[in-house]
Design an enzyme around this catalytic site. Structure first.
Site, PDB file in Angstrom:
ATOM      1  N   ASP A 137      -2.048  -0.420  -0.913  1.00  0.00           N
ATOM      2  CA  ASP A 137      -2.141   0.336   0.347  1.00  0.00           C
ATOM      3  C   ASP A 137      -1.445   1.694   0.210  1.00  0.00           C
ATOM      4  OD1 ASP A 137      -2.814   0.799   3.008  1.00  0.00           O
ATOM      5  OD2 ASP A 137      -1.089  -0.272   3.813  1.00  0.00           O
ATOM      6  N   ARG A 182     -14.874  10.874  10.422  1.00  0.00           N
ATOM      7  CA  ARG A 182     -13.443  10.529  10.360  1.00  0.00           C
ATOM      8  C   ARG A 182     -13.156   9.371   9.414  1.00  0.00           C
ATOM      9  NH1 ARG A 182     -11.904   8.787  15.871  1.00  0.00           N
ATOM     10  NH2 ARG A 182      -9.846   8.650  14.929  1.00  0.00           N
ATOM     11  N   LYS A 183     -14.212   8.765   8.867  1.00  0.00           N
ATOM     12  CA  LYS A 183     -14.014   7.580   8.006  1.00  0.00           C
ATOM     13  C   LYS A 183     -13.884   7.969   6.536  1.00  0.00           C
ATOM     14  CE  LYS A 183     -16.938   4.906  11.074  1.00  0.00           C
ATOM     15  NZ  LYS A 183     -18.242   4.295  11.213  1.00  0.00           N
TER      16      LYS A 183
HETATM   17  C1  LIG Z   1       1.798  10.560  -0.863  1.00  0.00           C
HETATM   18  C2  LIG Z   1       2.256   9.429  -1.622  1.00  0.00           C
HETATM   19  C3  LIG Z   1       3.151   8.530  -0.907  1.00  0.00           C
HETATM   20  C4  LIG Z   1       2.561   7.576  -0.006  1.00  0.00           C
HETATM   21  C5  LIG Z   1       2.878   7.852   1.394  1.00  0.00           C
HETATM   22  C6  LIG Z   1       2.856   6.654   2.197  1.00  0.00           C
HETATM   23  C7  LIG Z   1       1.482   6.083   2.360  1.00  0.00           C
HETATM   24  C8  LIG Z   1       1.609   4.876   3.175  1.00  0.00           C
HETATM   25  C9  LIG Z   1       0.264   4.341   3.522  1.00  0.00           C
HETATM   26  C10 LIG Z   1       0.446   3.173   4.392  1.00  0.00           C
HETATM   27  C11 LIG Z   1      -0.726   3.088   5.311  1.00  0.00           C
HETATM   28  C12 LIG Z   1      -0.524   2.015   6.319  1.00  0.00           C
HETATM   29  O1  LIG Z   1      -0.070   0.974   6.048  1.00  0.00           O
HETATM   30  S1  LIG Z   1      -1.004   2.386   7.914  1.00  0.00           S
HETATM   31  C13 LIG Z   1      -0.448   1.014   8.833  1.00  0.00           C
HETATM   32  C14 LIG Z   1      -1.524  -0.030   9.070  1.00  0.00           C
HETATM   33  N1  LIG Z   1      -2.545   0.498   9.925  1.00  0.00           N
HETATM   34  C15 LIG Z   1      -2.401   0.561  11.250  1.00  0.00           C
HETATM   35  O2  LIG Z   1      -1.393   0.168  11.843  1.00  0.00           O
HETATM   36  C16 LIG Z   1      -3.555   1.172  12.022  1.00  0.00           C
HETATM   37  C17 LIG Z   1      -3.793   0.495  13.337  1.00  0.00           C
HETATM   38  N2  LIG Z   1      -5.068   0.947  13.891  1.00  0.00           N
HETATM   39  C18 LIG Z   1      -5.153   2.106  14.562  1.00  0.00           C
HETATM   40  O3  LIG Z   1      -4.135   2.796  14.844  1.00  0.00           O
HETATM   41  C19 LIG Z   1      -6.509   2.565  15.007  1.00  0.00           C
HETATM   42  O4  LIG Z   1      -7.385   1.457  15.103  1.00  0.00           O
HETATM   43  C20 LIG Z   1      -7.098   3.607  14.024  1.00  0.00           C
HETATM   44  C21 LIG Z   1      -6.203   4.861  13.979  1.00  0.00           C
HETATM   45  C22 LIG Z   1      -7.280   3.055  12.603  1.00  0.00           C
HETATM   46  C23 LIG Z   1      -8.487   4.009  14.571  1.00  0.00           C
HETATM   47  O5  LIG Z   1      -8.373   4.311  15.927  1.00  0.00           O
HETATM   48  P1  LIG Z   1      -9.119   5.562  16.592  1.00  0.00           P
HETATM   49  O6  LIG Z   1      -8.563   6.799  16.008  1.00  0.00           O
HETATM   50  O7  LIG Z   1      -9.028   5.378  18.077  1.00  0.00           O
HETATM   51  O8  LIG Z   1     -10.600   5.436  16.076  1.00  0.00           O
HETATM   52  P2  LIG Z   1     -11.799   4.512  16.599  1.00  0.00           P
HETATM   53  O9  LIG Z   1     -12.551   5.324  17.606  1.00  0.00           O
HETATM   54  O10 LIG Z   1     -11.339   3.146  16.971  1.00  0.00           O
HETATM   55  O11 LIG Z   1     -12.656   4.367  15.271  1.00  0.00           O
HETATM   56  C24 LIG Z   1     -13.273   5.500  14.643  1.00  0.00           C
HETATM   57  C25 LIG Z   1     -14.463   4.979  13.861  1.00  0.00           C
HETATM   58  O12 LIG Z   1     -13.981   4.083  12.852  1.00  0.00           O
HETATM   59  C26 LIG Z   1     -14.514   2.753  13.018  1.00  0.00           C
HETATM   60  N3  LIG Z   1     -13.469   1.781  12.753  1.00  0.00           N
HETATM   61  C27 LIG Z   1     -12.213   1.757  13.209  1.00  0.00           C
HETATM   62  N4  LIG Z   1     -11.525   0.739  12.718  1.00  0.00           N
HETATM   63  C28 LIG Z   1     -12.376   0.072  11.913  1.00  0.00           C
HETATM   64  C29 LIG Z   1     -12.274  -1.107  11.101  1.00  0.00           C
HETATM   65  N5  LIG Z   1     -11.140  -1.795  11.023  1.00  0.00           N
HETATM   66  N6  LIG Z   1     -13.360  -1.488  10.391  1.00  0.00           N
HETATM   67  C30 LIG Z   1     -14.534  -0.790  10.459  1.00  0.00           C
HETATM   68  N7  LIG Z   1     -14.692   0.319  11.206  1.00  0.00           N
HETATM   69  C31 LIG Z   1     -13.629   0.745  11.940  1.00  0.00           C
HETATM   70  C32 LIG Z   1     -14.952   2.715  14.506  1.00  0.00           C
HETATM   71  O13 LIG Z   1     -15.981   1.782  14.697  1.00  0.00           O
HETATM   72  C33 LIG Z   1     -15.441   4.147  14.709  1.00  0.00           C
HETATM   73  O14 LIG Z   1     -16.715   4.279  14.110  1.00  0.00           O
HETATM   74  P3  LIG Z   1     -17.895   5.132  14.783  1.00  0.00           P
HETATM   75  O15 LIG Z   1     -18.147   4.539  16.125  1.00  0.00           O
HETATM   76  O16 LIG Z   1     -17.344   6.538  14.865  1.00  0.00           O
HETATM   77  O17 LIG Z   1     -19.031   5.007  13.813  1.00  0.00           O
END
Ligand SMILES: CCCCCCCCCCCC(=O)SCCNC(=O)CCNC(=O)[C@H](O)C(C)(C)COP(=O)(O)OP(=O)(O)OC[C@H]1O[C@@H](n2cnc3c(N)ncnc32)[C@H](O)[C@@H]1OP(=O)(O)O
Length: 222
Positions: A137, A182-183
């Protein structure tokens, strides 16, 4: 990196600010005495490939905010808090996540050299699947951030193929496959240094955060 950031709308000013602030923090992606010969050799190989600018070494800090170009836009809170980036949460060298990342901007690819320590144990002698997921991740996430800007993981799907021995060194190799609005779709493989053993493979969907909303607004609307 400057070029990569400006390409994705992260202002040079923010990037410079980030860089100068980040430089004041300790960089953990540098060799330490816990690194095995295999880890050192792989690190040297990638450093060599940085010389012509194809690859960039990505510094790594204990506070996640220090990683984010244009972090002012990410900050939910104004004050710096005593938080830690999850894979940098152990102070003792070698017991947890030992890793270093390299970015290839033109290939939209991020690799991570990963040496799991004894505190990441799952089955006796092997890395916990959650620790593998964490490093995948982080690598995929780092790749998505540098290529696409502000993103969060929406989906991460992992197939575990062969267990990773604690203390071994693996290469986590991720790339952006496609960007649709945005994907951001990415894929990743985790292999042994010699490439012979496939430990895990993954696909992920990251969503670029709505630029009209702050991260705080997006968090509070859910
Ligand atoms: C530099 C080096 C060091 C590295 C630096 C450190 C890097 C660390 C990286 C760690 C990353 C993490 O762990 S992040 C933590 C884990 N993730 C989270 O907590 C995220 C929780 N979820 C959310 O906050 C939200 O659901 C989002 C932001 C993901 C999306 O919300 P939104 O912005 O309101 O968007 P939304 O309208 O729902 O969706 C936009 C489009 O995407 C689609 N979509 C959304 N979710 C999904 C899904 N799960 N599966 C399929 N499709 C999806 C929707 O159908 C829509 O398609 P369409 O209708 O437009 O076609």
């Amino acid at each position: 990196l400057l070029k990569t950031c400006s390409l994705h709308g992260i202002s040079t000013f923010s990037f410079q600010t980030w860089l100068s602030q980040a430089r004041q923090s300790k960089d953990y992606a540098l060799p330490n005495s816990s690194w095995s010969q295999g880890m050192m050799d792989l690190y040297s190989r990638f450093l060599e490939m940085c010389k012509d600018g194809t690859w960039k070494r990505i510094p790594s800090y204990s506070n996640s905010i220090d990683h984010i170009p244009g972090k002012a836009f990410w900050c939910v809170c104004k004050e710096r808090k005593e938080t830690r980036l999850f894979p940098r949460n152990m102070d003792t060298e070698g017991v947890g996540f030992e890793y270093a990342m390299f970015l290839n901007p033109s290939e939209k690819r991020m690799v991570c050299l990963f040496q799991p320590g004894p505190y990441l144990e799952g089955h006796p002698g092997f890395a916990h699947g959650g620790s593998t997921a964490t490093i995948i991740d982080s690598t995929i996430g780092g790749c998505a951030i540098f290529v696409a800007g502000r993103v969060m993981t929406a989906n991460l799907s992992i197939n575990y193929r062969n267990p990773i021995p604690l203390g071994s060194v693996v290469l986590v190799d991720s790339k952006v496959d496609q960007v649709e609005g945005r994907k951001v779709f990415l894929s990743c493989q985790v292999r042994s240094i010699d490439g012979q053993t496939l430990h895990a493979e993954a696909t992920a969907l990251f969503i670029r955060l709505d630029s009209t909303k702050s991260l705080q607004q997006q968090m509070s609307s859910q």
